[in-house]
Enzyme design. Structure first.
Site, mmCIF file in Angstrom:
data_model
loop_
_atom_site.group_PDB
_atom_site.id
_atom_site.type_symbol
_atom_site.label_atom_id
_atom_site.label_comp_id
_atom_site.label_asym_id
_atom_site.label_seq_id
_atom_site.Cartn_x
_atom_site.Cartn_y
_atom_site.Cartn_z
ATOM 1 N N CYS A 194 42.984 33.910 55.292
ATOM 2 C CA CYS A 194 43.645 34.123 54.003
ATOM 3 C C CYS A 194 44.924 33.304 53.876
ATOM 4 C CB CYS A 194 43.950 35.608 53.819
ATOM 5 S SG CYS A 194 44.938 35.960 52.347
ATOM 6 N N CYS A 209 43.089 32.595 50.648
ATOM 7 C CA CYS A 209 43.741 33.131 49.442
ATOM 8 C C CYS A 209 45.017 32.390 49.052
ATOM 9 C CB CYS A 209 44.089 34.606 49.639
ATOM 10 S SG CYS A 209 42.854 35.576 50.505
ATOM 11 N N LYS A 258 44.564 28.583 48.183
ATOM 12 C CA LYS A 258 43.667 28.563 47.014
ATOM 13 C C LYS A 258 44.394 28.939 45.737
ATOM 14 C CE LYS A 258 41.922 32.222 46.013
ATOM 15 N NZ LYS A 258 40.645 32.762 46.460
ATOM 16 N N TYR A 268 31.992 32.088 45.549
ATOM 17 C CA TYR A 268 33.308 32.082 44.905
ATOM 18 C C TYR A 268 34.180 30.976 45.486
ATOM 19 C CZ TYR A 268 35.214 34.597 48.962
ATOM 20 O OH TYR A 268 35.601 34.944 50.221
ATOM 21 N N GLU A 300 35.791 28.318 42.976
ATOM 22 C CA GLU A 300 37.261 28.256 42.940
ATOM 23 C C GLU A 300 37.759 26.859 43.297
ATOM 24 O OE1 GLU A 300 38.550 32.855 43.987
ATOM 25 O OE2 GLU A 300 38.267 31.431 45.623
ATOM 26 N N HIS A 318 50.847 45.560 23.359
ATOM 27 C CA HIS A 318 50.488 44.486 22.442
ATOM 28 C C HIS A 318 51.630 43.474 22.306
ATOM 29 C CE1 HIS A 318 48.353 42.656 19.112
ATOM 30 N NE2 HIS A 318 49.486 42.661 18.413
ATOM 31 N N GLU A 358 45.279 44.788 27.025
ATOM 32 C CA GLU A 358 44.982 45.841 26.047
ATOM 33 C C GLU A 358 43.510 45.885 25.684
ATOM 34 O OE1 GLU A 358 46.613 45.434 22.063
ATOM 35 O OE2 GLU A 358 46.881 43.285 22.387
#
Length: 541
Positions: A109, A114, A117, A250, A254, A522, A527
């Site tokens: 990672c 992670c 990336k 992935y 990615e 908002h 939302e």
């Protein structure tokens, strides 16, 4: 023991019986004049020390716990165990890739996953923001271009600071860190070999396997000689140029996404489907967005040979591929070929066969019970190598901490692998929590599901007029359980931030009615989670 009396008691594998515990209680009261709490008996039985005591064994080990693997899970477990007063060692060694790439403490990672990336993904997002900026009134005349070396140096400098920080943290916690490759010799004994080949031997009462995974190669001519993997990409000393990514994982999407965002020519070769294991509706939407933004997909092809046409940094490679549906053969030329077809657990060369730990022969994964215990009671496993569990850094960290607390802190809290939120950092990010639609239908049946959806156009996309109604969210509810949410899927900006909050709600058992009663913020993308519309009939594509 017990005041010069020899006591022989059979300890069942399923746990101490009531009569067994009563006998021990009486013995301790009568001969030791000490009342030992019932919970202490149970804990001693669980961690193996009670059996050592009853059998008269009092073997001294070098360490209470040895953790094999210095990734996120191993570091979390070792530090927690040390904080609970145990003598702990961490052994970590990175076997260089075929290209010679290696890295420091922290695991996949931090070094090749992670962290780099996400930083390179952010680099690509900044490129998109520059394009949008003119529409918002920013004026700049000079040609804007990207410098690979500047980015690579900055990213790796940050990673280097993390590597150092982990070493300092282990030292501060009194965890002995050794940069060496561990291999079991006996149930409680390992051999550690450093980069110079020096062998050292250590013993421990308990072990935690946290070795992680490494990228899988294809087994075709030229793959290890000429191709790279994600283990090489983030510290590649030159811009990769025209790139072919093999695989639809992935990792592939990615990496292909941020390389295209840097302005490179990118092609992704897909054997079957995108993002296997994820919701296919969402996966295909993410792929369609990538295709619309210039990334080429070669679908239903597999490579059969990679040849070097010209050496260089980058050089030129020829890839020969075969259709999975016909006998068609195609060829293409690229500067860089990156393989991302899955990962294998690093368990085959650490001597698990010598101590009897069961391993899935197909993928090297380790089966464990709900307390991360292997079939060998004093050996545990966490992280990506677990059979049937999530391959995610936060999961490994959580499991590592909780394991140490159960072993040494009297805790009984187990890691919860259900409803784990995650995000795929494709150009249009995809966040999910809970079940994909396909799995939900398999488990509950279409007639027992209520599926809601919403297309959205983020406010920040409106002025530059891009990606209208390409962002999407889906909510899967179980009608048999008060419309409880069992699947959440979101495609859009800041997917990780949106999905994290929803992950908390799903842990608390949120229902559609409760979402309807929630007031949104908002104007935000988040939302959308309270403005879903019902799909009366929704078919899985």
């Amino acid at each position: 023991m017990f005041g010069h009396y020899n006591v022989f008691v059979h300890v069942s594998q399923s746990g101490p019986s009531r009569s067994y515990l009563t006998l021990l209680d009486l013995l301790c009261k009568h001969y030791c004049h000490t009342v030992i709490q019932l919970s202490a008996y149970v804990q001693a039985h669980k961690d193996g020390s009670l059996q050592h005591l009853l059998s008269g064994e009092n073997e001294a080990y070098d360490y209470d716990l040895i953790v094999i693997g210095g990734g996120s899970g191993g570091l979390a477990c070792s530090k927690e165990a040390a904080a609970l007063g145990k003598k702990v060692m961490v052994l970590d060694y990175v076997v260089p890739t075929p290209k010679g790439t290696t890295w420091g403490l922290g695991g996949t990672c931090v070094n090749v996953g992670c962290i780099p990336k996400k930083l390179m993904h952010q680099t690509a997002l900044l490129g998109t923001a520059l394009q949008d900026a003119r529409k918002f009134g920013w004026e700049f005349d000079e040609t804007v271009k990207h410098n690979w070396d500047t980015m690579k140096t900055a990213v790796n400098s940050y990673i280097g600071s993390l590597n150092w920080g982990y070493r300092v943290a282990l030292r501060d916690k009194n965890v002995n860190y050794v940069n060496a490759y561990a291999e079991f010799l006996e149930p409680h004994k390992i051999k550690a070999v450093n980069k110079r080949g020096k062998e050292t031997f250590y013993t421990a009462d308990k072990f935690v396997l946290a070795t992680g995974e490494r990228p899988r190669y294809l087994g075709i001519p030229g793959d290890k000689e000429y191709c790279i993997t994600s283990d090489d990409l983030f510290s590649l000393p030159y811009c990769p140029g025209k790139t072919l990514l093999i695989g639809a994982s992935y990792v592939s999407l990615e990496c292909g996404g941020f390389l295209a965002g840097l302005g490179l020519d990118v092609t992704i070769m897909v054997r079957s489907i995108l993002l296997r294991g994820f919701d296919q509706d969402m996966a295909n939407r993410a792929g369609a967005h990538m295709e619309e933004h210039g990334i080429k997909f070669l679908r239903k092809y597999v490579p059969i040979k990679v040849e070097e046409l010209e050496a260089g940094t980058p050089g030129r490679l020829k890839v020969t591929a075969k259709s999975t549906e016909t006998d068609e053969i195609i060829e293409g030329e690229y500067n860089t070929v990156l393989i991302a077809v899955g990962r294998d657990a690093c368990t085959d060369k650490i001597g698990l066969d010598k101590v009897g730990v069961k391993v899935n022969p197909k993928n090297g994964k380790v089966p464990v019970n709900d307390e991360e215990q292997t079939n060998v009671p004093h050996i545990f496993a966490i992280g990506d190598i677990l059979e049937g569990k999530w391959e995610l850094t936060p999961v490994a960290i959580q499991a590592g901490k909780l394991l140490a607390r159960r072993l040494y802190g009297g805790s009984n809290v187990k890691c919860d692998y259900i409803n784990v939120p995650t995000t795929v950092f494709t150009p249009l990010e995809y966040g999910s929590c809970g079940l994909p639609e396909e799995k939900a239908i398999e488990l509950y049946g279409t007639e027992n599901l209520e599926i809601f959806h919403s297309l959205l156009w983020p406010l920040e996309f409106t002025v530059p007029s891009r990606d209208n109604n390409q962002c999407y969210a889906k909510l899967i509810c179980n009608k048999l359980d008060n419309d409880r949410v069992i699947g959440f899927h979101y495609l859009g900006p800041n997917a990780g931030e949106v999905t994290q909050g929803f992950g908390v709600a799903m842990k608390c058992g949120v229902t559609k009615e409760q979402l309807d009663g929630t007031i949104g913020i908002h104007p935000t993308c988040a939302e959308v989670t309270i403005t879903f519309y019902r799909i009366l009939q929704h078919f899985v594509g």
